[in-house]
Scaffold this motif. Sequence first.
Motif, PDB file in Angstrom:
ATOM      1  N   SER A  68       0.859  -1.191   0.000  1.00  0.00           N
ATOM      2  CA  SER A  68       0.000   0.000   0.000  1.00  0.00           C
ATOM      3  C   SER A  68       0.895   1.240   0.000  1.00  0.00           C
ATOM      4  CB  SER A  68      -0.918   0.000   1.222  1.00  0.00           C
ATOM      5  OG  SER A  68      -0.164   0.025   2.425  1.00  0.00           O
ATOM      6  N   THR A  79       0.877   5.343   0.794  1.00  0.00           N
ATOM      7  CA  THR A  79       0.178   6.462   1.422  1.00  0.00           C
ATOM      8  C   THR A  79       1.090   7.693   1.453  1.00  0.00           C
ATOM      9  OG1 THR A  79       0.897   5.707   3.614  1.00  0.00           O
ATOM     10  CG2 THR A  79      -1.292   4.985   2.851  1.00  0.00           C
ATOM     11  N   HIS A 107       2.025  11.334   3.495  1.00  0.00           N
ATOM     12  CA  HIS A 107       1.963  12.022   4.787  1.00  0.00           C
ATOM     13  C   HIS A 107       2.615  13.403   4.652  1.00  0.00           C
ATOM     14  CE1 HIS A 107       0.792   8.235   6.779  1.00  0.00           C
ATOM     15  NE2 HIS A 107       1.730   7.642   6.031  1.00  0.00           N
ATOM     16  N   SER A 158      -0.427  14.555   3.581  1.00  0.00           N
ATOM     17  CA  SER A 158      -1.575  14.433   2.704  1.00  0.00           C
ATOM     18  C   SER A 158      -1.081  14.319   1.268  1.00  0.00           C
ATOM     19  CB  SER A 158      -2.508  15.645   2.851  1.00  0.00           C
ATOM     20  OG  SER A 158      -3.547  15.608   1.896  1.00  0.00           O
ATOM     21  N   ALA A 159      -1.947  13.739   0.433  1.00  0.00           N
ATOM     22  CA  ALA A 159      -1.614  13.643  -0.991  1.00  0.00           C
ATOM     23  C   ALA A 159      -1.841  14.951  -1.727  1.00  0.00           C
ATOM     24  CB  ALA A 159      -2.438  12.533  -1.638  1.00  0.00           C
ATOM     25  N   SER A 187       1.363  -1.410  -6.085  1.00  0.00           N
ATOM     26  CA  SER A 187       0.351  -0.831  -5.201  1.00  0.00           C
ATOM     27  C   SER A 187      -0.701  -0.111  -6.038  1.00  0.00           C
ATOM     28  CB  SER A 187       0.999   0.157  -4.238  1.00  0.00           C
ATOM     29  OG  SER A 187       1.505   1.276  -4.961  1.00  0.00           O
ATOM     30  N   LEU A 236      -1.325   6.211  -6.432  1.00  0.00           N
ATOM     31  CA  LEU A 236      -1.580   7.349  -5.555  1.00  0.00           C
ATOM     32  C   LEU A 236      -1.383   8.624  -6.378  1.00  0.00           C
ATOM     33  CD1 LEU A 236      -2.032   8.635  -2.728  1.00  0.00           C
ATOM     34  CD2 LEU A 236       0.461   8.571  -2.452  1.00  0.00           C
TER      35      LEU A 236
END
Length: 344
Positions: free
Chosen positions: A126, A128, A130, A132-133, A206, A209
């Motif tokens: 996954s 992600t 940080h 925020s995207a 993944s 994103l």
Amino acid sequence: MGPGLALLLGLVAALEEVTWAHRASSSSPCIWAVPGAVIPNGSSVRIFCRVPPGVTALRLYHGEPGGRWHERLPEGAQDVVNFSLPKVTQLDAGKYFCDYWKQRSWTGQTELLELVVTGIYKDQPSLTAHPSAQTVPGGNLTLQCQPVSRYDTYILCRGGGDSFPQDCSPQSHSSFLISFVSLDQAGPYTCYATQSISPHLWTLPSNPLLLSVKLSLDVSTAIVASAAAAFLLLVLLLLLLLLCLRRRRGKRSMSRGAAYDGTKGQMRHESSSPPVLIHGESEDHDAQGAEPEAARQRDTLVPLAEAPQEVTYAQLHPVRPRAGVAPLLSQDPEACVYATLTLS
């Protein structure tokens, strides 16, 4: 694989082949893969080799595992030769290079091409972001790639989607720090994991994103305010310049008017003459005709007009008076008096 995807891959391969075929006019040897060097397990790939003129034989060497050769003879003056791998497996992953025969020996080879096969490990990490995207330019961002199992190498890829990723960066830890984010770093990202003992075999990708980099409201407001202030300053400078030019023209007009008035006054002063004293004087010096000085001279003041238009000179001829009238002027018929008459 559906027919639409197959057609798309064919178009991409053709475009990539044309691009590489015309990339440089030089004949330096090189090697590349279409649609890319990172291929999902079970997909097809073509490997192209460019060789210099005069090559009579060409072979593609696969260094792992065990080493294999794929030979090909160029047709005529052909300088680009391709090798097709219709369905790649983990056995096709590894390093490739092209070697060519020229002047009775294998005289040269291209650089290495590292072909990666994904999906060999069935784990799907996954990805992600940080904090925020969605971020702003100049900020710092951390992308975290977290697989299910334990791996010692993590790869972050940017662009190309999850099927044919591009611009991949491997490292030994799962956190990818992006410092001073810029607008051109926006876009889709994917990550993979692998073991260092088999670096060309990766996990499943993944989920993509999407990194969004936008100007904040404060930054936009500051930019608009700066542009407005610059525009206002420019307008004020233009107005000040116009005012200075207008004042300079006014001073020039006043100077010209003052000079014109002085010249006009001088002309009036010169054209104006004082009251004219008209003298009538006889040249007869007889004792009997002698008259007092006050009787022989008659002064006449001629007033001047305030704004004379023209000046006329007149010649006055005295005539002999009738009998019984005392002579006021000279008896000499040749005597004359000149006077200046101002006519308005």
